[in-house]
Design a protein around this motif. Sequence first.
Motif, PDB file in Angstrom:
ATOM      1  N   ILE B   2       1.046  -1.398   0.147  1.00  0.00           N
ATOM      2  CA  ILE B   2       0.133   0.101   0.208  1.00  0.00           C
ATOM      3  C   ILE B   2       0.753   1.448  -0.523  1.00  0.00           C
ATOM      4  N   LEU B   5      -1.561   4.615   2.654  1.00  0.00           N
ATOM      5  CA  LEU B   5      -2.576   4.494   3.747  1.00  0.00           C
ATOM      6  C   LEU B   5      -3.202   5.255   4.715  1.00  0.00           C
ATOM      7  N   ASP B  63      -4.220   5.029  -1.909  1.00  0.00           N
ATOM      8  CA  ASP B  63      -4.815   3.953  -2.028  1.00  0.00           C
ATOM      9  C   ASP B  63      -5.670   3.041  -1.170  1.00  0.00           C
ATOM     10  N   TRP B  64      -5.697   3.066   0.280  1.00  0.00           N
ATOM     11  CA  TRP B  64      -6.405   2.068   1.216  1.00  0.00           C
ATOM     12  C   TRP B  64      -6.653   2.980   1.715  1.00  0.00           C
ATOM     13  N   ALA B  89      -9.259   3.405  -5.270  1.00  0.00           N
ATOM     14  CA  ALA B  89      -8.728   2.984  -3.634  1.00  0.00           C
ATOM     15  C   ALA B  89      -9.978   1.415  -2.938  1.00  0.00           C
ATOM     16  N   VAL B  90      -8.546   0.764  -2.640  1.00  0.00           N
ATOM     17  CA  VAL B  90      -9.390   0.391  -1.896  1.00  0.00           C
ATOM     18  C   VAL B  90     -10.032   1.096  -0.171  1.00  0.00           C
ATOM     19  N   TYR B  91     -11.686   0.747  -0.107  1.00  0.00           N
ATOM     20  CA  TYR B  91     -11.836   1.310   1.110  1.00  0.00           C
ATOM     21  C   TYR B  91     -12.893   0.557   2.503  1.00  0.00           C
ATOM     22  N   ARG B 158      -8.622  -8.584  -1.232  1.00  0.00           N
ATOM     23  CA  ARG B 158      -7.355  -7.586  -0.711  1.00  0.00           C
ATOM     24  C   ARG B 158      -7.584  -7.335   0.554  1.00  0.00           C
ATOM     25  N   VAL B 159      -9.001  -7.275   1.043  1.00  0.00           N
ATOM     26  CA  VAL B 159      -9.373  -6.805   2.738  1.00  0.00           C
ATOM     27  C   VAL B 159      -9.040  -8.196   3.107  1.00  0.00           C
ATOM     28  N   PHE B 162      -4.997  -8.603   4.094  1.00  0.00           N
ATOM     29  CA  PHE B 162      -4.617  -7.460   4.291  1.00  0.00           C
ATOM     30  C   PHE B 162      -4.633  -8.086   5.979  1.00  0.00           C
TER      31      PHE B 162
END
Lengths: 297, 297
Positions: B2, B5, B63-64, B89-91, B158-159, B162
């Motif tokens: 990432i 973050l 991006d996160w 982006a990942v939220y 991806r989450v 993580f």
Amino acid sequence: MIERLCIIGVGLIGGSIAKAAREQGLVRQVVGADADKVNLDKALALGVIDQALEPEQAARDADWVVLATPVGALPSVLRAIKPAWSAHAVYTDVGSTKCSVVQAFNAVFGGLPVNFVPGHPIAGAELSGVEAADSGLYRDKRVILTPSSSTDGAMLGRVEAFWTALGAKVSLMTPQHHDEVFAATSHLPHALAYALVHMLGKKDEQQEIFQYAGAGFRDFTRIASSNPRMWKDICLLNRQQLLPLIEELRQELAALSALLEDEHAEDLLAYFSAAREARQRFLSLSAAASSPSEAGA
Amino acid sequence: MIERLCIIGVGLIGGSIAKAAREQGLVRQVVGADADKVNLDKALALGVIDQALEPEQAARDADWVVLATPVGALPSVLRAIKPAWSAHAVYTDVGSTKCSVVQAFNAVFGGLPVNFVPGHPIAGAELSGVEAADSGLYRDKRVILTPSSSTDGAMLGRVEAFWTALGAKVSLMTPQHHDEVFAATSHLPHALAYALVHMLGKKDEQQEIFQYAGAGFRDFTRIASSNPRMWKDICLLNRQQLLPLIEELRQELAALSALLEDEHAEDLLAYFSAAREARQRFLSLSAAASSPSEAGA
């Protein structure tokens, strides 16, 4: 020095007294009796007691007798040891309800003998049985003694000194006040933990909720793992104090529900904040008594 | 890796995510925003974040993005970061109530964006604030993700990865089922602990009962030391699930009172025993998940 310490009921509490008294060099010999023969054999095998006997034989010729059975068993224990009662020995108990102890003595002895000093160590665990006994169980714990006006002052002093030697802090209280205080801080939380887990246990059988429960749930419900037989006795024997508190809590929950229902956010915040402050007050008091790690949090 | 973050709400939960992600080498830069400026400055001073910004600036070019504010603050946070929203982006979030998160997105975005993965780590403490943040907080803990049918599968993956890298065990659930399960195992116990301590706190002011409360009381009431603002939000936002459970518990307490009132000793023993068995079932399940020491007891 106690020549012959007799422990009636060699479980977590009685066994810990025996181990602690021996470790402090307070006793020469320890004899024990227990309705659970498997537990009594373990107590002997573990060296917690030197001799396993029936209650009357165990109490006979003892100069210090600790009644450490569940409180519901006290009347039958008193009947069993009555023939061996000695005016020269010190008798004490560890019962979690103190008015019921007075009633048991009234029923069997017609009153409280002057050489009986009622006591209640505020220690224990959700564990039970002699294998859980621990000589350090009473260190920095409170012990409440509830003598009557006729209790022999010298014997009261000896029981105080005994607990102090085991590391405990002794307070005196009337049996009535004791039962009122402990109904609130101990019996109600236990009843509540059992009720919550009983209710959620039924739900879990239908849809497996427990696997997602976290550390908060673990701590909150720890006391629901306590010995059910012992707590059945305590709740029944102190039900006159406990029942109004359960009702009061039901009303407290209704008031909380009303705040939620009506979405009174600020009142709800004030409610939770007041509760948190009350718990911090408890923590600071108990830190003063025993400096636990959480108090710094 | 990432690149940037963004943590909105750098408290115990958000701060622990930042520390753990950094420790695992998952992130290059961490930026943070927090409504509590004192806490945000601490997060910067402690090196939990590299930069302290306003929510919109923090989210921009990240991006996160982890939304880790109290759940009640989510609508205003979403409005603040909406201009900076990026499709690449990942939220994700950490909210303890999941239907309310869907509602907040519906209100601000008109639906759940495909790149938002709702989450809830089952971890925490009665502590709060960035100073309590701990990179090991999520090790062996459960994390529930509640994706919708439109959630991007790759971002969901991806989450999951993580959280797995942070040591957690990930489960998927619908928001509805999540809220039902956690109303029972988490929100109800918290409400109950606050109600009990609120009630006893008033008594303590009159007659000092807390000084005699023991370790059982300490454990039972620990969650009443939780952040009142956070729990006010959770209880309000999940009140549709919580209110019937509070009522059910009131009825459970009435049934328990009836057993006491009528001195049904055997039924009371069976009741407490069933509760104890249910808790042992919980312990064995949670031992399977995280091998805590108590499970051997």
